[in-house]
Design a protein around this motif. Structure first.
Motif, PDB file in Angstrom:
ATOM      1  N   GLN A 156       0.863  -1.217  -0.089  1.00  0.00           N
ATOM      2  CA  GLN A 156      -0.001  -0.131  -0.062  1.00  0.00           C
ATOM      3  C   GLN A 156       0.949   1.257  -0.101  1.00  0.00           C
ATOM      4  O   GLN A 156       0.549   2.085  -0.557  1.00  0.00           O
ATOM      5  CB  GLN A 156      -0.906  -0.011   1.136  1.00  0.00           C
ATOM      6  N   ARG A 157       1.779   1.297   0.803  1.00  0.00           N
ATOM      7  CA  ARG A 157       2.861   2.277   0.847  1.00  0.00           C
ATOM      8  C   ARG A 157       3.474   2.541  -0.434  1.00  0.00           C
ATOM      9  O   ARG A 157       3.617   3.662  -0.975  1.00  0.00           O
ATOM     10  CB  ARG A 157       3.782   2.112   2.090  1.00  0.00           C
ATOM     11  N   GLY A 158       3.977   1.332  -0.951  1.00  0.00           N
ATOM     12  CA  GLY A 158       4.530   1.438  -2.542  1.00  0.00           C
ATOM     13  C   GLY A 158       3.850   2.057  -3.470  1.00  0.00           C
ATOM     14  O   GLY A 158       4.495   2.400  -4.583  1.00  0.00           O
ATOM     15  N   GLU A 162       4.716  11.389   1.483  1.00  0.00           N
ATOM     16  CA  GLU A 162       4.185   9.931   1.194  1.00  0.00           C
ATOM     17  C   GLU A 162       4.346   9.348   0.052  1.00  0.00           C
ATOM     18  O   GLU A 162       4.341   8.270  -0.191  1.00  0.00           O
ATOM     19  CB  GLU A 162       2.412  10.070   1.568  1.00  0.00           C
ATOM     20  N   GLN A 163       4.841  10.054  -1.094  1.00  0.00           N
ATOM     21  CA  GLN A 163       5.108   9.905  -2.400  1.00  0.00           C
ATOM     22  C   GLN A 163       6.538   9.453  -2.270  1.00  0.00           C
ATOM     23  O   GLN A 163       7.094   9.115  -3.446  1.00  0.00           O
ATOM     24  CB  GLN A 163       4.817  10.888  -3.136  1.00  0.00           C
ATOM     25  N   VAL A 164       7.348   9.312  -1.271  1.00  0.00           N
ATOM     26  CA  VAL A 164       8.673   9.222  -1.140  1.00  0.00           C
ATOM     27  C   VAL A 164       8.972   7.690  -0.597  1.00  0.00           C
ATOM     28  O   VAL A 164       8.492   7.409   0.532  1.00  0.00           O
ATOM     29  CB  VAL A 164       9.431  10.167  -0.534  1.00  0.00           C
ATOM     30  N   VAL A 181       9.188   9.549   5.494  1.00  0.00           N
ATOM     31  CA  VAL A 181       8.394   9.355   4.301  1.00  0.00           C
ATOM     32  C   VAL A 181       7.567   8.114   4.343  1.00  0.00           C
ATOM     33  O   VAL A 181       7.385   7.513   5.284  1.00  0.00           O
ATOM     34  CB  VAL A 181       9.756   8.756   3.072  1.00  0.00           C
ATOM     35  N   GLY A 182       6.785   8.028   3.252  1.00  0.00           N
ATOM     36  CA  GLY A 182       5.734   7.094   2.917  1.00  0.00           C
ATOM     37  C   GLY A 182       6.139   5.690   3.385  1.00  0.00           C
ATOM     38  O   GLY A 182       5.480   4.971   3.742  1.00  0.00           O
ATOM     39  N   LEU A 183       7.166   5.308   2.736  1.00  0.00           N
ATOM     40  CA  LEU A 183       7.879   3.965   2.648  1.00  0.00           C
ATOM     41  C   LEU A 183       9.400   3.973   2.900  1.00  0.00           C
ATOM     42  O   LEU A 183      10.158   4.427   2.235  1.00  0.00           O
ATOM     43  CB  LEU A 183       7.820   3.259   1.160  1.00  0.00           C
TER      44      LEU A 183
END
Length: 174
Positions: free
Chosen positions: A7-9, A104-106, A122-124
């Motif tokens: 989901q993060r990816g 979150e886009q990183v 970061v998001g991931l």
């Protein structure tokens, strides 16, 4: 692979890599003339090239500065290179401002304490298997491979799998 990581990816538009201990095994090699060399994994390199081809931007943020890393980044087509920058969170904020992206886009792959503020923001945020144990504890996920031994490839493939790009990238070689 966990559903949370996938989901993060899905949201990732920029993947950032540390160098020593992530794209390398973490050892530093110095020759008698004072020059330095590093060894890189070709599987990691091809993973980064596939990730770029899938539309994800890439960056390196490293606390050390060497011509070897500059050459490696150029060879792989990594678009953004920041070397000699100890405060990686400041660099992240600069880069996001330039690219117009959100945290979150990183995705970020690191191994040691200077990477931790970015990993947590970061998001991931991921750590390599050989990372410091405290860093592994606070990352969203940990690769099975060690730094310099396929961890970056695993990270790239996770993002591509989450974005449904991995199968097409692999089957292009059939």
């Amino acid at each position: 692979m966990s559903t949370d990581l996938l989901q993060r990816g899905k949201k990732v538009k920029l993947a950032i890599f540390d160098v020593d201990g992530v794209l390398t095994d973490g050892r530093l090699y110095f020759l008698t003339d004072g020059s330095e060399f590093k060894t890189f994994n070709t599987l990691d390199g091809h993973g980064i090239k596939m990730l770029i081809a899938s539309g994800v931007r890439t960056a390196i943020i490293s606390g050390r500065k060497t011509q070897v890393v500059e050459r490696r980044a150029q060879n792989l087509g990594i678009q953004h290179l920041y070397q000699g920058r100890e405060d990686k969170l400041v660099v992240l904020d600069e880069l996001l401002g330039e690219l117009g992206l959100s945290y979150e886009q990183v995705a970020y792959l690191g191994d040691d304490l200077p990477d931790l503020p970015v990993i947590r923001r970061v998001g991931l945020g991921m750590a390599v298997a050989s990372a410091d144990s405290f860093v592994r504890q606070h990352a969203h996920g940990v690769t099975q491979a060690r730094g310099g031994e396929g961890a970056a490839r695993e990270f790239c493939e996770l993002i591509m799998r989450a974005q449904d790009n991995l199968d097409a990238a692999q089957t292009a070689y059939l």
